[in-house]
Design a protein around this motif. Structure first.
Motif, PDB file in Angstrom:
ATOM      1  N   GLU A  11       0.809  -1.220   0.000  1.00  0.00           N
ATOM      2  CA  GLU A  11       0.000   0.000   0.000  1.00  0.00           C
ATOM      3  C   GLU A  11       0.840   1.267   0.000  1.00  0.00           C
ATOM      4  OE1 GLU A  11      -2.920   0.001   3.033  1.00  0.00           O
ATOM      5  OE2 GLU A  11      -4.010  -1.739   2.252  1.00  0.00           O
ATOM      6  N   ASN A  12       1.838   1.342   0.861  1.00  0.00           N
ATOM      7  CA  ASN A  12       2.637   2.571   0.935  1.00  0.00           C
ATOM      8  C   ASN A  12       3.360   2.848  -0.373  1.00  0.00           C
ATOM      9  OD1 ASN A  12       1.870   3.025   3.584  1.00  0.00           O
ATOM     10  ND2 ASN A  12       3.617   1.903   4.433  1.00  0.00           N
ATOM     11  N   GLU A  13       3.990   1.808  -0.932  1.00  0.00           N
ATOM     12  CA  GLU A  13       4.696   1.982  -2.198  1.00  0.00           C
ATOM     13  C   GLU A  13       3.719   2.321  -3.325  1.00  0.00           C
ATOM     14  OE1 GLU A  13       4.975  -0.487  -0.150  1.00  0.00           O
ATOM     15  OE2 GLU A  13       7.082  -0.987   0.255  1.00  0.00           O
ATOM     16  N   LEU A  15       0.705   3.815  -3.088  1.00  0.00           N
ATOM     17  CA  LEU A  15       0.203   5.177  -2.949  1.00  0.00           C
ATOM     18  C   LEU A  15       1.258   6.199  -3.356  1.00  0.00           C
ATOM     19  CD1 LEU A  15      -1.719   4.832   0.441  1.00  0.00           C
ATOM     20  CD2 LEU A  15      -2.717   5.029  -1.849  1.00  0.00           C
ATOM     21  N   LYS A  16       2.510   5.914  -3.051  1.00  0.00           N
ATOM     22  CA  LYS A  16       3.590   6.802  -3.449  1.00  0.00           C
ATOM     23  C   LYS A  16       3.715   6.844  -4.973  1.00  0.00           C
ATOM     24  CE  LYS A  16       8.564   7.597  -2.913  1.00  0.00           C
ATOM     25  NZ  LYS A  16       9.828   7.097  -2.300  1.00  0.00           N
ATOM     26  N   ALA A  17       3.593   5.685  -5.605  1.00  0.00           N
ATOM     27  CA  ALA A  17       3.670   5.621  -7.067  1.00  0.00           C
ATOM     28  C   ALA A  17       2.517   6.396  -7.712  1.00  0.00           C
ATOM     29  CB  ALA A  17       3.661   4.176  -7.538  1.00  0.00           C
ATOM     30  N   ALA A  19       0.924   8.940  -6.403  1.00  0.00           N
ATOM     31  CA  ALA A  19       1.178  10.375  -6.200  1.00  0.00           C
ATOM     32  C   ALA A  19       2.198  10.901  -7.206  1.00  0.00           C
ATOM     33  CB  ALA A  19       1.656  10.623  -4.771  1.00  0.00           C
ATOM     34  N   GLU A  20       3.256  10.100  -7.462  1.00  0.00           N
ATOM     35  CA  GLU A  20       4.288  10.545  -8.403  1.00  0.00           C
ATOM     36  C   GLU A  20       3.749  10.637  -9.827  1.00  0.00           C
ATOM     37  OE1 GLU A  20       7.374   7.721  -7.794  1.00  0.00           O
ATOM     38  OE2 GLU A  20       8.196   8.740  -6.028  1.00  0.00           O
ATOM     39  N   GLN A  47      -7.846   6.657   0.008  1.00  0.00           N
ATOM     40  CA  GLN A  47      -6.426   7.020  -0.024  1.00  0.00           C
ATOM     41  C   GLN A  47      -5.892   7.068  -1.458  1.00  0.00           C
ATOM     42  OE1 GLN A  47      -5.036   3.887   2.580  1.00  0.00           O
ATOM     43  NE2 GLN A  47      -4.839   5.274   4.341  1.00  0.00           N
ATOM     44  N   CYS A  48      -6.357   6.151  -2.283  1.00  0.00           N
ATOM     45  CA  CYS A  48      -5.914   6.144  -3.690  1.00  0.00           C
ATOM     46  C   CYS A  48      -6.381   7.400  -4.416  1.00  0.00           C
ATOM     47  CB  CYS A  48      -6.437   4.896  -4.401  1.00  0.00           C
ATOM     48  SG  CYS A  48      -5.571   3.377  -3.944  1.00  0.00           S
ATOM     49  N   SER A  51      -4.437  10.376  -3.369  1.00  0.00           N
ATOM     50  CA  SER A  51      -3.089  10.378  -3.946  1.00  0.00           C
ATOM     51  C   SER A  51      -3.091  10.763  -5.417  1.00  0.00           C
ATOM     52  CB  SER A  51      -2.444   8.993  -3.779  1.00  0.00           C
ATOM     53  OG  SER A  51      -2.282   8.681  -2.415  1.00  0.00           O
TER      54      SER A  51
END
Length: 621
Positions: A11-13, A15-17, A19-20, A47-48, A51
């Motif tokens: 999930e963390n990775e 969501l970061k992807a 956002a980028e 959250q998705c 992001s």
């Protein structure tokens, strides 16, 4: 065109992807499809979206279908790159039908037409007209839409969409270019009642056009809805076009249009419309929004739409302005839209408040329409005249020059000032030709001053549109030469906001003008950015202190401190200072004590006709 990100076990990775990639999702027109499992994480969908995901597939749902989700994401991409008002609406209107074709960009060979399209085309003769068979069956208006879409592809747009009829049925014709080929795909409209919804489209943005917006507003007013119209414009769009190029400017308009749709839908659940009026101007219409929520909505919309924008990987800062008008069943759609546009013009002219609520009457709106219709003719009839306001050296009292100010000598309404004239010209689309005419008239008049006044300087104002022109410096020098005026006696006055749009390009043009002997003044200093950092980068000779600061200088300690700081800053950069709007001896004495070199204002003289100024100057000499 579509990014699929499975966040279920990371999930963390994930969501970061997301956002980028979210910035590219808006700028480049890609979709982000997140694969989630809400059974494992109840907040993951929210959250998705936070992001930056554009859609999601929840595999905790037994009916989840990846293929359908990807098709939906593809429709979203088509929408952003040149199609409809929103993907969900497009999904409900269209039905797929494998009607496809391709050909080389030059249209003379290597063409392919799917069997389904050959069957659906009926009597269209593809054997003789493989490239233009469908085009030949279209109406004049439909052909105009196709030419516009093809022009967008030639200009670098990645996709376009055109509504038209194919053998009597309404279709959307999707076009895109890749590897020297044009690819077409045709989809039928599932509901023929919605055909009009597709024909009133702006070809650049895919939003409703001005005519469609007027129709929508009219229907809502007839239904006795209270309507709030928000006209939104980009104040420095010309500077952005000059800096990044027209293709990038078009891309910016598409991005802004998409964000306006997205944020309007997100922030208001009621009946709404988003349209592109013309140029860099958009319209957001809201039915039955509460009056006490309008200001917050407008501010929130501008803040979310114009925040963190990029073009071609470079940050860009559009200066957004908005005008708001509120109407009801007694309102006329044309007048109501006009009120919003006039309020936008007022907000654009002001440097302080980004949003202006309309306060004009219907009579004022009608007058503005009359003036816009008459301005082009007035320019040809010689009704645009020049007035000169003397500029005086403070320590000697000597006349040193004059600022050229434009006026409209209207045969019915009398003398109209520069603010009215330029506002009307901007809305009438004749700003560039008006500015050129004013410069020519002022330079020609100054060149005819008697030889004994050959020491006087001439100051003329330069607009954002002038400065945005690639050949501005060469054009200006040619105008000076043609008039027979001396370049070393000319000062160009430019406001702060017109310089900030593209600092480096502005500096280059101004530097070339200074090399030729022209002086540069920053007009209305103290009302905009007033930044020491950009003044160090610009080739400038004078700062002009705005009349709003000099008005209370003799009585207000705070204003005295501000003006003194501006004068000290200017002197530290070896710049001279001119104070505007000086009306009393007390103001003049305070400016003299603080080291200001020059002033203009009614204390010595207001704007004078060319003959009056010449007499004034000869007496002063």
């Amino acid at each position: 065109m579509i990014a699929v990100i499975d966040v279920r076990r990371a999930e963390n990775e994930g969501l970061k992807a997301i956002a980028e990639l979210s910035r590219a999702a808006t700028e480049g027109g890609i979709a982000i499809l997140a694969i989630v499992d809400s059974g494992q994480s109840s907040m993951i969908v929210e959250q998705c979206f936070d992001s930056g995901a554009t859609s999601y597939l929840d595999l905790s749902n037994d009916s989840a279908n990846l293929e359908q989700s990807i098709k939906y994401a593809f429709r979203y991409v088509e929408n952003i790159r040149g199609g409809a008002e929103r993907a969900s609406h497009e999904q409900s209107l269209l039905t797929s039908a494998d009607l496809e074709w391709s050909m080389t960009m030059d249209g003379i060979g290597d063409y392919w037409i799917s069997d389904s399209l050959l069957t659906a085309a009926g009597n269209i003769d593809f054997d003789h007209y493989p490239a233009t068979g469908i085009y030949r069956t279209l109406s004049r208006e439909e052909r105009k839409r196709v030419r516009g879409a093809m022009g967008r592809l030639s200009d670098g747009a990645r996709q376009a969409a055109v509504p038209h009829l194919l053998n009597g049925r309404a279709v959307i014709h999707h076009l895109h270019e890749a590897d020297g080929h044009i690819f077409g795909r045709i989809e039928y409209l599932a509901n023929s009642e919605d055909v009009d919804d597709w024909t009133g489209r702006d070809l650049l943005s895919g939003l409703r056009n001005a005519a469609s917006a007027r129709s929508w507003v009219s229907k809502k007013l007839e239904a006795e809805s209270q309507l709030t119209l928000i006209a939104i414009g980009i104040k420095n769009f010309r500077m952005i076009n000059a800096a990044f190029g027209r293709k990038a400017g078009d891309q910016l308009l598409r991005i802004v249009g998409h964000r306006l749709m997205e944020q309007t839908q997100r922030q208001y659940a009621g009946s709404q419309l988003v349209a592109r009026l013309d140029g860099q101007n958009f319209l957001v219409a809201l039915a039955d929004i509460q009056n006490d929520k309008i200001s917050d909505f407008a501010n929130g919309l501008i803040g979310s739409v114009f925040h963190d924008l990029q073009l071609e990987g470079r940050p860009i800062k559009p200066v957004a302005r908005a005008g708001v008008a509120i109407g009801n069943a007694n309102s006329n759609e044309k007048t109501l839209i006009r009120k919003a546009i006039l309020a936008l013009a007022e907000a654009t002219a002001a440097d302080a408040l980004p949003i202006k609520f309309s306060t004009v009457s219907e009579a004022d709106v009608h007058l503005e329409e009359i003036l816009e219709e008459q301005l082009a003719g007035a320019m040809g009839r010689g009704e645009i005249v020049i007035a000169f306001q003397p500029q005086i050296q403070i320590d000697t009292g000597q006349l040193v020059g004059a600022e050229a100010l434009a006026r409209w000598e209207h045969p019915e309404y009398g003398l109209l000032g520069a603010s009215t004239l330029f506002a009307v010209a901007e809305r009438a689309g004749v700003m560039e030709s008006l500015s050129t005419q004013i410069h020519k008239q002022a330079l020609t008049l100054a060149a005819s001053w008697p030889e004994s006044l050959g020491f006087l300087r001439l100051s003329i104002n330069v607009t954002a549109g002038d400065l945005a022109e690639i050949t501005f410096d060469r054009t200006m020098l040619k105008q000076v030469e043609n008039a027979g005026f001396e370049t070393h006696r000319l000062t160009l006055e430019i406001t702060e906001s017109e310089l900030i749009g593209n600092l480096s390009e502005s500096a280059n043009k101004l530097d070339r003008l200074r090399t030729a002997g022209v002086c540069i003044a920053i007009d209305d200093f103290g009302t905009g950015y007033s930044s020491l950092s950009y003044l160090k980068e610009l080739p400038v000779d004078y700062l002009k202190i705005d009349s709003g600061l000099t008005g209370d200088i003799s009585g207000s300690h705070k204003d005295q401190v501000v003006v003194r700081s501006i004068i000290d800053m200017a002197h530290s950069l070896q710049l001279s200072v001119i104070a505007e709007g000086v009306e009393t001896e007390a103001q003049l004495k305070t400016l003299a004590d603080q080291g200001c070199e020059y002033f203009q204002g009614f204390l010595r003289s207001g704007p004078l006709s060319p003959d009056e100024f010449e007499a004034f100057a000869l007496l002063s000499n």
